[in-house]
Design an enzyme around this catalytic site. Structure first.
Site, PDB file in Angstrom:
ATOM      1  N   HIS A  60       0.898  -1.169   0.007  1.00 58.33           N
ATOM      2  CA  HIS A  60       0.106  -0.061  -0.139  1.00 58.33           C
ATOM      3  C   HIS A  60       0.922   1.191   0.094  1.00 58.33           C
ATOM      4  O   HIS A  60       2.080   1.032   0.055  1.00 58.33           O
ATOM      5  CB  HIS A  60      -0.714  -0.168   1.138  1.00 58.33           C
ATOM      6  CG  HIS A  60      -0.250   0.059   2.625  1.00 58.33           C
ATOM      7  ND1 HIS A  60       0.556  -0.821   2.935  1.00 58.33           N
ATOM      8  CD2 HIS A  60      -0.355   1.116   3.463  1.00 58.33           C
ATOM      9  CE1 HIS A  60       0.876  -0.599   4.264  1.00 58.33           C
ATOM     10  NE2 HIS A  60       0.362   0.606   4.650  1.00 58.33           N
ATOM     11  N   HIS A  62       1.262   3.808   1.873  1.00 56.91           N
ATOM     12  CA  HIS A  62       1.867   4.531   3.237  1.00 56.91           C
ATOM     13  C   HIS A  62       3.328   4.627   3.128  1.00 56.91           C
ATOM     14  O   HIS A  62       4.144   3.765   2.765  1.00 56.91           O
ATOM     15  CB  HIS A  62       1.309   3.793   4.489  1.00 56.91           C
ATOM     16  CG  HIS A  62      -0.092   4.498   4.850  1.00 56.91           C
ATOM     17  ND1 HIS A  62      -1.080   3.686   5.711  1.00 56.91           N
ATOM     18  CD2 HIS A  62      -0.930   5.412   4.443  1.00 56.91           C
ATOM     19  CE1 HIS A  62      -1.952   4.342   5.692  1.00 56.91           C
ATOM     20  NE2 HIS A  62      -2.067   5.546   5.032  1.00 56.91           N
ATOM     21  N   ASP A  64       5.914   4.443   4.906  1.00 49.39           N
ATOM     22  CA  ASP A  64       6.925   3.243   5.555  1.00 49.39           C
ATOM     23  C   ASP A  64       6.854   1.952   4.701  1.00 49.39           C
ATOM     24  O   ASP A  64       7.448   0.948   5.352  1.00 49.39           O
ATOM     25  CB  ASP A  64       6.659   3.107   7.141  1.00 49.39           C
ATOM     26  CG  ASP A  64       5.104   2.739   7.356  1.00 49.39           C
ATOM     27  OD1 ASP A  64       4.274   3.112   6.488  1.00 49.39           O
ATOM     28  OD2 ASP A  64       4.814   1.931   8.473  1.00 49.39           O
ATOM     29  N   HIS A  65       5.973   1.971   3.597  1.00 45.07           N
ATOM     30  CA  HIS A  65       6.094   0.616   2.986  1.00 45.07           C
ATOM     31  C   HIS A  65       6.467   0.674   1.588  1.00 45.07           C
ATOM     32  O   HIS A  65       6.722  -0.234   0.928  1.00 45.07           O
ATOM     33  CB  HIS A  65       4.750  -0.008   3.063  1.00 45.07           C
ATOM     34  CG  HIS A  65       4.206  -0.397   4.288  1.00 45.07           C
ATOM     35  ND1 HIS A  65       4.259  -1.622   4.683  1.00 45.07           N
ATOM     36  CD2 HIS A  65       3.668   0.240   5.368  1.00 45.07           C
ATOM     37  CE1 HIS A  65       3.720  -2.025   6.036  1.00 45.07           C
ATOM     38  NE2 HIS A  65       3.492  -0.635   6.284  1.00 45.07           N
ATOM     39  N   HIS A 140      -7.402  -1.449   5.539  1.00 43.20           N
ATOM     40  CA  HIS A 140      -6.501  -0.484   6.099  1.00 43.20           C
ATOM     41  C   HIS A 140      -7.091   0.862   6.017  1.00 43.20           C
ATOM     42  O   HIS A 140      -8.133   0.933   5.285  1.00 43.20           O
ATOM     43  CB  HIS A 140      -5.153  -0.796   5.598  1.00 43.20           C
ATOM     44  CG  HIS A 140      -3.964   0.030   6.525  1.00 43.20           C
ATOM     45  ND1 HIS A 140      -4.181   0.090   7.841  1.00 43.20           N
ATOM     46  CD2 HIS A 140      -2.885   0.841   6.269  1.00 43.20           C
ATOM     47  CE1 HIS A 140      -3.074   0.759   8.160  1.00 43.20           C
ATOM     48  NE2 HIS A 140      -2.500   1.263   7.160  1.00 43.20           N
ATOM     49  N   ASP A 210      -0.345  -3.656   5.870  1.00 44.83           N
ATOM     50  CA  ASP A 210      -0.947  -3.778   7.087  1.00 44.83           C
ATOM     51  C   ASP A 210      -2.534  -4.003   7.294  1.00 44.83           C
ATOM     52  O   ASP A 210      -3.137  -3.715   6.093  1.00 44.83           O
ATOM     53  CB  ASP A 210      -0.838  -2.169   7.590  1.00 44.83           C
ATOM     54  CG  ASP A 210       0.804  -1.656   7.665  1.00 44.83           C
ATOM     55  OD1 ASP A 210       1.483  -2.430   7.699  1.00 44.83           O
ATOM     56  OD2 ASP A 210       0.978  -0.504   8.167  1.00 44.83           O
ATOM     57  N   HIS A 268       5.831  -5.473  12.312  1.00 44.98           N
ATOM     58  CA  HIS A 268       5.234  -4.156  12.228  1.00 44.98           C
ATOM     59  C   HIS A 268       5.010  -3.606  13.650  1.00 44.98           C
ATOM     60  O   HIS A 268       3.899  -3.145  13.754  1.00 44.98           O
ATOM     61  CB  HIS A 268       3.824  -4.327  11.417  1.00 44.98           C
ATOM     62  CG  HIS A 268       3.732  -2.912  10.791  1.00 44.98           C
ATOM     63  ND1 HIS A 268       2.512  -2.174  11.461  1.00 44.98           N
ATOM     64  CD2 HIS A 268       4.031  -2.118   9.615  1.00 44.98           C
ATOM     65  CE1 HIS A 268       2.475  -0.915  10.554  1.00 44.98           C
ATOM     66  NE2 HIS A 268       3.382  -1.051   9.556  1.00 44.98           N
TER      67      HIS A 268
END
Length: 301
Positions: A60, A62, A64-65, A140, A210, A268
């Site tokens: 996805h 976001h 941090d990914h 999410h 997530d 995570h």
């Protein structure tokens, strides 16, 4: 099947923890799953050859990914890569990466192929003669997919004693391994199971990060060999987990139990906690076979 955790902590990178990224080696294929900041540094630290990475799966959008992706794409260019790079991720990933490349005048000298995902149903996104990869729809705050990696069933194994006993010519070996019966010169039919052993059992790996606690994913991950499921919070932050659409350690364990998976890997983690051992302690009250992800840790299955 080997899994190397490059990063497994939530939100922002720190001096001693990294956001989500991992490398799965299955059937001699190397897949990069998510690409948080610092991924290429972690690849070097773990001595993973950049040239072996041809497929990147982004869960996805976001940061941090995927914030490490454009840096990795650029480094591949500096290393004079010529092999195509396939990127699988939510619609928008192509626009984001191409904008950065265009404004920095850093177009790669290799094929950069985007496979943008929009479906809210599970779909096959990669397949060759050894491995198949399917999406796992997750819940999410933004459109998110997990990924299910499955080995394909291989050839049956020759029972050489039986094959030689029937004096079967080598030219029929592949036919036998493909599961076919054999007709001898005298007309006798030798059934395949008398000439072969079952193929090596296939392995499977499910990546789910997530996501909020969501039992609708259970049919997709039923009885997988290894499940990586996010466990951002402990029980004390259960309400916060719901608000942010993340899972607790016990919720990850509950999904593993109900899906009857063989092994659960948790990760995570929120960095608010002093020890990741707390996650295992809580989860083991529900599901026994638990491993804790940590940066630089490798697992062989």
């Amino acid at each position: 099947m080997n899994l190397t955790i490059l990063g497994c902590y939530a939100a922002t990178p720190r001096t001693f923890t990294n956001p989500t990224s991992q490398v799965l080696e299955i059937k001699n294929r190397l897949f990069l799953i998510d690409c948080g900041e610092g991924t290429q540094v972690q690849l070097r630290k773990n001595k993973i050859r950049f040239s072996r990475i041809n497929h990147v799966f982004i869960s996805h959008l976001h940061g941090d990914h995927f914030f490490g992706l454009v840096g990795l794409v650029s480094t591949f260019m500096l290393l004079n890569r010529i092999t195509d790079l396939h990127i699988y991720g939510p619609k928008g990933i192509k626009e984001i990466i191409n904008l950065q490349l265009r404004l920095s005048n850093s177009w790669p000298n290799y094929g950069l192929l985007f496979h943008e995902l929009e479906s809210k149903e599970s779909e096959i996104v990669f397949e060759d003669d050894k491995v198949i990869v399917k999406t796992i729809p997750l819940k999410h705050r933004v459109y998110t997919n997990g990924f299910l990696f499955q080995e394909k069933v291989g050839d049956r194994k020759l029972d050489m004693n039986a094959v030689q006993n029937y004096e079967i010519d080598k030219c029929y070996y592949q036919k036998i391994k493909n599961g076919k019966d054999i007709i001898l010169d005298d007309g006798r039919v030798i059934e395949n199971h008398k000439l072969t052993f079952d193929p090596i059992p296939v392995k499977s790996y499910a990546f789910c990060s997530d996501t909020v606690y969501d039992e609708s994913i259970i049919p997709y991950i039923k009885e997988v060999d290894v499940l990586y499921h996010e466990s951002t919070f402990l029980d004390s932050e259960e309400v916060l987990a719901g608000k942010t659409m993340h899972s607790t350690a016990k919720e990850a364990a509950t999904i593993a139990l109900k899906a009857n998976v063989k092994q659960l890997i948790m990760g995570h983690y929120s960095t608010r906690y002093d020890s990741i051992e707390l996650f295992k302690e809580q989860a083991e009250t529900i599901f026994p076979n638990i491993l804790l992800a940590d940066d630089g840790k490798s697992f062989e299955f």
